[in-house]
Each structure stands twice: as C-alpha cells, then as structure tokens.
Design a protein around this motif. Structure first.
Motif, PDB file in Angstrom:
ATOM      1  N   MET A   1      13.284 -28.415 -77.049  1.00 44.44           N
ATOM      2  CA  MET A   1      13.298 -28.282 -78.515  1.00 44.44           C
ATOM      3  C   MET A   1      14.397 -27.318 -78.954  1.00 44.44           C
ATOM      4  O   MET A   1      15.112 -27.585 -79.924  1.00 44.44           O
ATOM      5  N   VAL A   2      14.531 -26.197 -78.260  1.00 41.70           N
ATOM      6  CA  VAL A   2      15.565 -25.214 -78.601  1.00 41.70           C
ATOM      7  C   VAL A   2      16.950 -25.827 -78.390  1.00 41.70           C
ATOM      8  O   VAL A   2      17.832 -25.702 -79.245  1.00 41.70           O
ATOM      9  N   ALA A   3      17.150 -26.496 -77.272  1.00 37.18           N
ATOM     10  CA  ALA A   3      18.449 -27.125 -77.002  1.00 37.18           C
ATOM     11  C   ALA A   3      18.786 -28.156 -78.068  1.00 37.18           C
ATOM     12  O   ALA A   3      19.929 -28.218 -78.549  1.00 37.18           O
ATOM     13  N   ASN A   4      17.800 -28.942 -78.466  1.00 36.62           N
ATOM     14  CA  ASN A   4      18.018 -29.940 -79.502  1.00 36.62           C
ATOM     15  C   ASN A   4      18.381 -29.268 -80.823  1.00 36.62           C
ATOM     16  O   ASN A   4      19.312 -29.693 -81.520  1.00 36.62           O
ATOM     17  N   ALA A   5      17.667 -28.211 -81.182  1.00 36.00           N
ATOM     18  CA  ALA A   5      17.958 -27.489 -82.426  1.00 36.00           C
ATOM     19  C   ALA A   5      19.361 -26.908 -82.399  1.00 36.00           C
ATOM     20  O   ALA A   5      20.116 -27.043 -83.366  1.00 36.00           O
ATOM     21  N   ARG A   6      19.737 -26.278 -81.295  1.00 36.91           N
ATOM     22  CA  ARG A   6      21.073 -25.669 -81.191  1.00 36.91           C
ATOM     23  C   ARG A   6      22.183 -26.702 -81.370  1.00 36.91           C
ATOM     24  O   ARG A   6      23.264 -26.375 -81.852  1.00 36.91           O
ATOM     25  N   GLY A   7      21.900 -27.934 -80.989  1.00 36.23           N
ATOM     26  CA  GLY A   7      22.887 -28.990 -81.140  1.00 36.23           C
ATOM     27  C   GLY A   7      23.013 -29.498 -82.568  1.00 36.23           C
ATOM     28  O   GLY A   7      23.960 -30.218 -82.886  1.00 36.23           O
ATOM     29  N   ARG A   8      22.075 -29.127 -83.431  1.00 34.99           N
ATOM     30  CA  ARG A   8      22.063 -29.636 -84.803  1.00 34.99           C
ATOM     31  C   ARG A   8      22.285 -28.565 -85.861  1.00 34.99           C
ATOM     32  O   ARG A   8      22.295 -28.881 -87.047  1.00 34.99           O
TER      33      ARG A   8
ATOM     34  N   LEU B   1      26.249 -19.008 -84.639  1.00 31.81           N
ATOM     35  CA  LEU B   1      27.272 -18.005 -84.908  1.00 31.81           C
ATOM     36  C   LEU B   1      27.375 -16.985 -83.785  1.00 31.81           C
ATOM     37  O   LEU B   1      26.383 -16.661 -83.135  1.00 31.81           O
ATOM     38  N   THR B   2      28.577 -16.452 -83.607  1.00 34.05           N
ATOM     39  CA  THR B   2      28.794 -15.381 -82.641  1.00 34.05           C
ATOM     40  C   THR B   2      28.435 -14.039 -83.280  1.00 34.05           C
ATOM     41  O   THR B   2      28.281 -13.939 -84.510  1.00 34.05           O
ATOM     42  N   VAL B   3      28.356 -13.022 -82.455  1.00 33.74           N
ATOM     43  CA  VAL B   3      28.095 -11.667 -82.950  1.00 33.74           C
ATOM     44  C   VAL B   3      29.163 -11.263 -83.957  1.00 33.74           C
ATOM     45  O   VAL B   3      28.851 -10.716 -85.026  1.00 33.74           O
ATOM     46  N   GLU B   4      30.421 -11.552 -83.657  1.00 33.81           N
ATOM     47  CA  GLU B   4      31.524 -11.183 -84.548  1.00 33.81           C
ATOM     48  C   GLU B   4      31.414 -11.886 -85.895  1.00 33.81           C
ATOM     49  O   GLU B   4      31.644 -11.281 -86.946  1.00 33.81           O
ATOM     50  N   GLU B   5      31.063 -13.153 -85.874  1.00 37.86           N
ATOM     51  CA  GLU B   5      30.908 -13.896 -87.127  1.00 37.86           C
ATOM     52  C   GLU B   5      29.768 -13.337 -87.972  1.00 37.86           C
ATOM     53  O   GLU B   5      29.899 -13.176 -89.190  1.00 37.86           O
ATOM     54  N   VAL B   6      28.657 -13.000 -87.322  1.00 43.00           N
ATOM     55  CA  VAL B   6      27.521 -12.439 -88.059  1.00 43.00           C
ATOM     56  C   VAL B   6      27.893 -11.069 -88.631  1.00 43.00           C
ATOM     57  O   VAL B   6      27.568 -10.764 -89.778  1.00 43.00           O
ATOM     58  N   ALA B   7      28.601 -10.255 -87.862  1.00 40.10           N
ATOM     59  CA  ALA B   7      29.007  -8.931 -88.345  1.00 40.10           C
ATOM     60  C   ALA B   7      29.881  -9.060 -89.599  1.00 40.10           C
ATOM     61  O   ALA B   7      29.683  -8.323 -90.577  1.00 40.10           O
ATOM     62  N   ARG B   8      30.818 -10.000 -89.590  1.00 44.57           N
ATOM     63  CA  ARG B   8      31.671 -10.215 -90.771  1.00 44.57           C
ATOM     64  C   ARG B   8      30.849 -10.675 -91.971  1.00 44.57           C
ATOM     65  O   ARG B   8      31.047 -10.196 -93.091  1.00 44.57           O
ATOM     66  N   GLU B   9      29.933 -11.592 -91.746  1.00 45.14           N
ATOM     67  CA  GLU B   9      29.117 -12.094 -92.858  1.00 45.14           C
ATOM     68  C   GLU B   9      28.173 -11.022 -93.391  1.00 45.14           C
ATOM     69  O   GLU B   9      27.951 -10.926 -94.595  1.00 45.14           O
ATOM     70  N   LEU B  10      27.647 -10.203 -92.506  1.00 50.17           N
ATOM     71  CA  LEU B  10      26.765  -9.118 -92.931  1.00 50.17           C
ATOM     72  C   LEU B  10      27.527  -8.134 -93.819  1.00 50.17           C
ATOM     73  O   LEU B  10      27.027  -7.711 -94.866  1.00 50.17           O
ATOM     74  N   GLU B  11      28.746  -7.812 -93.434  1.00 51.57           N
ATOM     75  CA  GLU B  11      29.593  -6.920 -94.246  1.00 51.57           C
ATOM     76  C   GLU B  11      29.879  -7.522 -95.614  1.00 51.57           C
ATOM     77  O   GLU B  11      30.029  -6.799 -96.597  1.00 51.57           O
TER      78      GLU B  11
ATOM     79  N   ALA C   1      18.022 -14.256 -86.962  1.00 51.41           N
ATOM     80  CA  ALA C   1      18.221 -13.656 -85.647  1.00 51.41           C
ATOM     81  C   ALA C   1      16.866 -13.369 -85.018  1.00 51.41           C
ATOM     82  O   ALA C   1      15.921 -12.979 -85.710  1.00 51.41           O
ATOM     83  N   CYS C   2      16.783 -13.571 -83.710  1.00 56.52           N
ATOM     84  CA  CYS C   2      15.584 -13.202 -82.962  1.00 56.52           C
ATOM     85  C   CYS C   2      16.048 -12.426 -81.735  1.00 56.52           C
ATOM     86  O   CYS C   2      17.130 -11.856 -81.744  1.00 56.52           O
TER      87      CYS C   2
ATOM     88  N   GLY D   1      23.629 -16.820 -82.292  1.00 54.03           N
ATOM     89  CA  GLY D   1      23.511 -17.262 -80.910  1.00 54.03           C
ATOM     90  C   GLY D   1      23.393 -16.056 -79.987  1.00 54.03           C
ATOM     91  O   GLY D   1      24.159 -15.115 -80.101  1.00 54.03           O
ATOM     92  N   GLY D   2      22.412 -16.075 -79.117  1.00 60.51           N
ATOM     93  CA  GLY D   2      22.193 -14.949 -78.217  1.00 60.51           C
ATOM     94  C   GLY D   2      21.319 -13.861 -78.809  1.00 60.51           C
ATOM     95  O   GLY D   2      20.905 -12.941 -78.114  1.00 60.51           O
ATOM     96  N   GLY D   3      21.070 -13.943 -80.118  1.00 57.85           N
ATOM     97  CA  GLY D   3      20.149 -13.047 -80.789  1.00 57.85           C
ATOM     98  C   GLY D   3      20.500 -11.577 -80.740  1.00 57.85           C
ATOM     99  O   GLY D   3      21.658 -11.186 -80.535  1.00 57.85           O
ATOM    100  N   PHE D   4      19.478 -10.750 -80.943  1.00 53.10           N
ATOM    101  CA  PHE D   4      19.659  -9.300 -80.970  1.00 53.10           C
ATOM    102  C   PHE D   4      20.199  -8.787 -79.639  1.00 53.10           C
ATOM    103  O   PHE D   4      20.969  -7.832 -79.601  1.00 53.10           O
ATOM    104  N   LYS D   5      19.806  -9.431 -78.558  1.00 53.96           N
ATOM    105  CA  LYS D   5      20.314  -9.038 -77.238  1.00 53.96           C
ATOM    106  C   LYS D   5      21.842  -9.112 -77.215  1.00 53.96           C
ATOM    107  O   LYS D   5      22.514  -8.177 -76.770  1.00 53.96           O
ATOM    108  N   ALA D   6      22.407 -10.201 -77.701  1.00 52.17           N
ATOM    109  CA  ALA D   6      23.866 -10.351 -77.739  1.00 52.17           C
ATOM    110  C   ALA D   6      24.482  -9.299 -78.658  1.00 52.17           C
ATOM    111  O   ALA D   6      25.535  -8.736 -78.350  1.00 52.17           O
TER     112      ALA D   6
END
Length: 140
Positions: free
Chosen positions: A23-30, A34-44, A99-100, A125-130
């Motif tokens: 289910m997760v793999a299917n969701a990720r394909g649809r 986002l990468t950590v860098e992309e999320v950081a830019r959007e958060l700013e 994010a999870c 992608g990769g969540g808080f761990k990433a």
C-alpha cells in the motif's frame, strides 16, 4: 478426511488482500514525494507542514520547527471542513506537506487527503528521520 492448509505467513489471507508495504509503495508511486531540501524551502515560504506522528514520537525525537501536529488517527477529522473537529489551518486548497517518522504513514495519508479534496498535498520522503539525519533543525 479433509486436509486444510493455511497460507504462508507472508501471503495475505484473502486473495484480493494486500500488505501495508505494498500500500505504501503504491501510494508513493501516485503522490508528490519531496526531499528534505524541498520541504525546508517550502517551510521557509510559509507552506503548511503537518507532523502526523504520535505525541510520544514528537516528545522523544523532537519536531520540524514550524510544523503543526495532527496525529494520524485524527488527521481526516481535522482536515475535513465539514467535521466538528476541523482545524482552521487545514484548507483543501492550501499547499500542505505531511511528515511522519520515515515516510510510510505520510504517503498513505496524502492519498487520504486527496480523497477529501486536497489538491496540493505532498509528503516528506524519508520523514522526520531523513530531516534529522540531514542535520536540519529540530524543535524540542
């Protein structure tokens, strides 16, 4: 004498059943991943970032600074404008990033928000761990 055999533990009990990993793999394909860098830019830039981890996870590990907490179990109720639990920061037309811990729950949750009419939703992608492994700031 009738002999019955059970399905291997790795096989779903029902022929049309699936697994959480599938289910997760299917969701990720649809969805938008986002990468950590992309999320950081959007958060700013003021994008809503929603941490869907459990309160205990945030307490133990910290959180992405500026993120809003909405535990996964209540997300649909907070996000649905018709729900008595709706929270004003949730708007189906607003850019929203979920994010999870590692990206599985948030990938599935993105598809749920899309079903609720959210049109501009993505996940980290990769969540808080990433996020933390990339050396990004963590609020404690």
């Amino acid at each position: 004498m009738t002999t019955t055999t059970s399905a291997p533990a790795t096989q779903a009990a029902h022929p049309s059943a699936t697994t959480a990993a599938a289910m997760v793999a299917n969701a990720r394909g649809r969805i938008e991943n986002l990468t950590v860098e992309e999320v950081a830019r959007e958060l700013e830039a003021g994008t809503l970032v929603v941490d869907i981890r459990e309160p205990e996870e945030r307490q133990t590990s910290g959180a992405i600074p500026g993120s809003v907490h909405a535990a996964r179990g209540m997300l649909e109720f907070y996000a649905d404008p018709t729900s008595p639990y709706h929270r004003p920061e949730f708007d189906p037309s607003r850019r929203t990033i979920l994010a999870c811990a590692s990206g599985g729950r948030s990938a599935l949750a993105v598809t749920t928000l899309q079903q609720l009419g959210y049109t501009d939703v993505a996940h980290l992608g990769g969540g808080f761990k990433a996020w933390s492994e990339a050396g990004r700031p963590v609020a404690r």
